[in-house]
Design a protein around this motif. Structure first.
Motif, PDB file in Angstrom:
ATOM      1  N   SER A 283      -8.076  -1.718 -10.078  1.00  0.00           N
ATOM      2  CA  SER A 283      -7.543  -0.588 -10.044  1.00  0.00           C
ATOM      3  C   SER A 283      -6.164  -0.706 -11.001  1.00  0.00           C
ATOM      4  CB  SER A 283      -6.735  -0.119  -8.746  1.00  0.00           C
ATOM      5  OG  SER A 283      -7.818  -0.078  -7.854  1.00  0.00           O
TER       6      SER A 283
ATOM      7  N   GLU B  53       0.608  -1.284   0.020  1.00  0.00           N
ATOM      8  CA  GLU B  53       0.039   0.158  -0.088  1.00  0.00           C
ATOM      9  C   GLU B  53       0.862   1.333   0.030  1.00  0.00           C
ATOM     10  OE1 GLU B  53      -3.116   0.030  -0.531  1.00  0.00           O
ATOM     11  OE2 GLU B  53      -3.875  -1.969  -0.373  1.00  0.00           O
TER      12      GLU B  53
ATOM     13  N   ARG C 156      -8.299  -4.083  -5.997  1.00  0.00           N
ATOM     14  CA  ARG C 156      -7.024  -3.883  -6.293  1.00  0.00           C
ATOM     15  C   ARG C 156      -6.428  -4.225  -7.794  1.00  0.00           C
ATOM     16  NH1 ARG C 156      -7.214  -4.386  -1.020  1.00  0.00           N
ATOM     17  NH2 ARG C 156      -5.700  -3.264   0.398  1.00  0.00           N
TER      18      ARG C 156
ATOM     19  N   MET D 148       0.206  -3.442  -6.982  1.00  0.00           N
ATOM     20  CA  MET D 148      -1.332  -3.620  -6.920  1.00  0.00           C
ATOM     21  C   MET D 148      -1.655  -5.020  -6.983  1.00  0.00           C
ATOM     22  SD  MET D 148      -2.695  -0.545  -9.190  1.00  0.00           S
ATOM     23  CE  MET D 148      -2.169   1.158  -9.273  1.00  0.00           C
TER      24      MET D 148
END
Length: 333
Positions: free
Chosen positions: A98, A62, A95, A75
């Motif tokens: 993304s 993160e 994730r 990710m």
């Protein structure tokens, strides 16, 4: 090459050799040079994940994404940790989605979408996984791994016919691809091709054995003790079936057993069964360490997995055991 790059390269080299403590030392030196390097935090996350520290790994991933919002590798690494061992399916899917916003290469898109399919299947959303399967890029793909993963995804979402050509394509690219041979065996079983399935399973077993055994979770002596402990916690009606049986601990089923159609990844196998007109009984119980460890979440879960696998095999071979009512002592416990 600058000092930071040298430490990063050294760390990844140590990771590839399985020296995670040495890799972490190099990563920490990299962090001293540049505390805000997304590559360093991604590396540290990967090392922590390999060491079994999932939450700490996720924190590093993160942080890497905070430092570089387009860091696709971080990710997807974070998504993998969410899938296993955390089983945070929605976190993984978020994730991956993304990451897909930044990916343009079809092969990389397929790789990320396959990870999303794993998360959806883990979540129990087979219909959603099938939608993603049908949206996968068509290729062609150079990687045998991606061809296999597409074949497996199609099989696990119910598209048996569509799975076979992808699995065969993976085997063409990598003849000793144990996973592709194994799933091809499952496909052929579904098609009632017993001979073809047995041959595929034998190829899978041969490729796996030739490829060398992965490091076991525990020693063979410890595993045997876990087997005995697991037997001691079986339900009374299940334990009765194998009472007095010879318990044999091995690595994987033998080739002669697989040739008869037995799944090479079965964790437990009963043998020397009693006559049909007698109470359910097995004279031999084979427990395969590599196959149990393949499905156990970790060393602490081995005993539970062994007990579950023995119970499932007993109930599969003797369905009447599955339907038997609990005894008074079991109800009290």
């Amino acid at each position: 090459m600058d000092q930071l790059s040298a430490h990063l390269d050294r760390a990844w080299d140590l990771v590839s050799r399985g020296d995670f403590s040495g890799a972490m030392r190099s990563a920490e030196k990299s962090l001293e040079i540049d505390p805000d390097s997304p590559e360093v935090h991604n590396l540290m996350g990967y090392i922590r994940a390999q060491e079994g520290h999932a939450e700490e790994a996720l924190e590093h991933y993160e942080r890497a994404i905070e430092l570089d919002e387009s860091f696709v590798e971080a990710m997807l690494n974070a998504a993998e940790v969410c899938i296993h061992p955390l089983q945070d399916w929605d976190g993984a899917i978020a994730r991956i989605e993304s990451a897909l916003d930044w990916i343009e290469d079809p092969e990389e898109q397929a790789d990320a979408m396959l990870l999303k399919i794993d998360a959806l299947l883990g979540k129990g959303d087979r219909a959603g996984a099938a939608v993603v399967v049908n949206a996968l890029p068509e290729g062609p793909f150079e990687s045998a791994g991606i061809a296999f993963s597409i074949g497996r995804a199609r099989f696990e979402t119910g598209d048996v016919r569509g799975a076979e050509p992808w699995l065969r394509r993976a085997i063409e690219k990598e003849t000793r691809h144990a996973e592709a041979h194994y799933y091809l065996g499952l496909v052929l079983q579904e098609r009632s091709d017993a001979r073809g399935a047995a041959l595929a399973f034998l190829h899978s077993r041969h490729a796996e054995v030739r490829g060398g055994a992965p490091a076991p979770m525990v020693s063979s002596e410890t595993f045997e003790r876990r087997v005995q402990s697991a037997i001691g916690r079986l339900r009374e009606n299940v334990a009765r079936v194998i009472e007095g049986a010879l318990v044999i601990v091995g690595d994987v089923p033998g080739a002669e057993v697989v040739a008869e159609g037995v799944d090479p990844r079965i964790p437990v196998l009963l043998d020397d069964l009693g006559a049909e007109d007698e109470p359910p009984r097995a004279g031999r119980v084979f427990v395969y360490q590599r196959n149990v460890e393949r499905i156990a979440a970790g060393p602490m879960e081995l005993e539970e997995e062994i007990a579950r696998s023995i119970t499932e095999e007993v109930e599969h071979v003797f369905p009447e055991v599955a339907g038997a009512p609990a005894t008074e002592s079991e109800i009290q416990n």
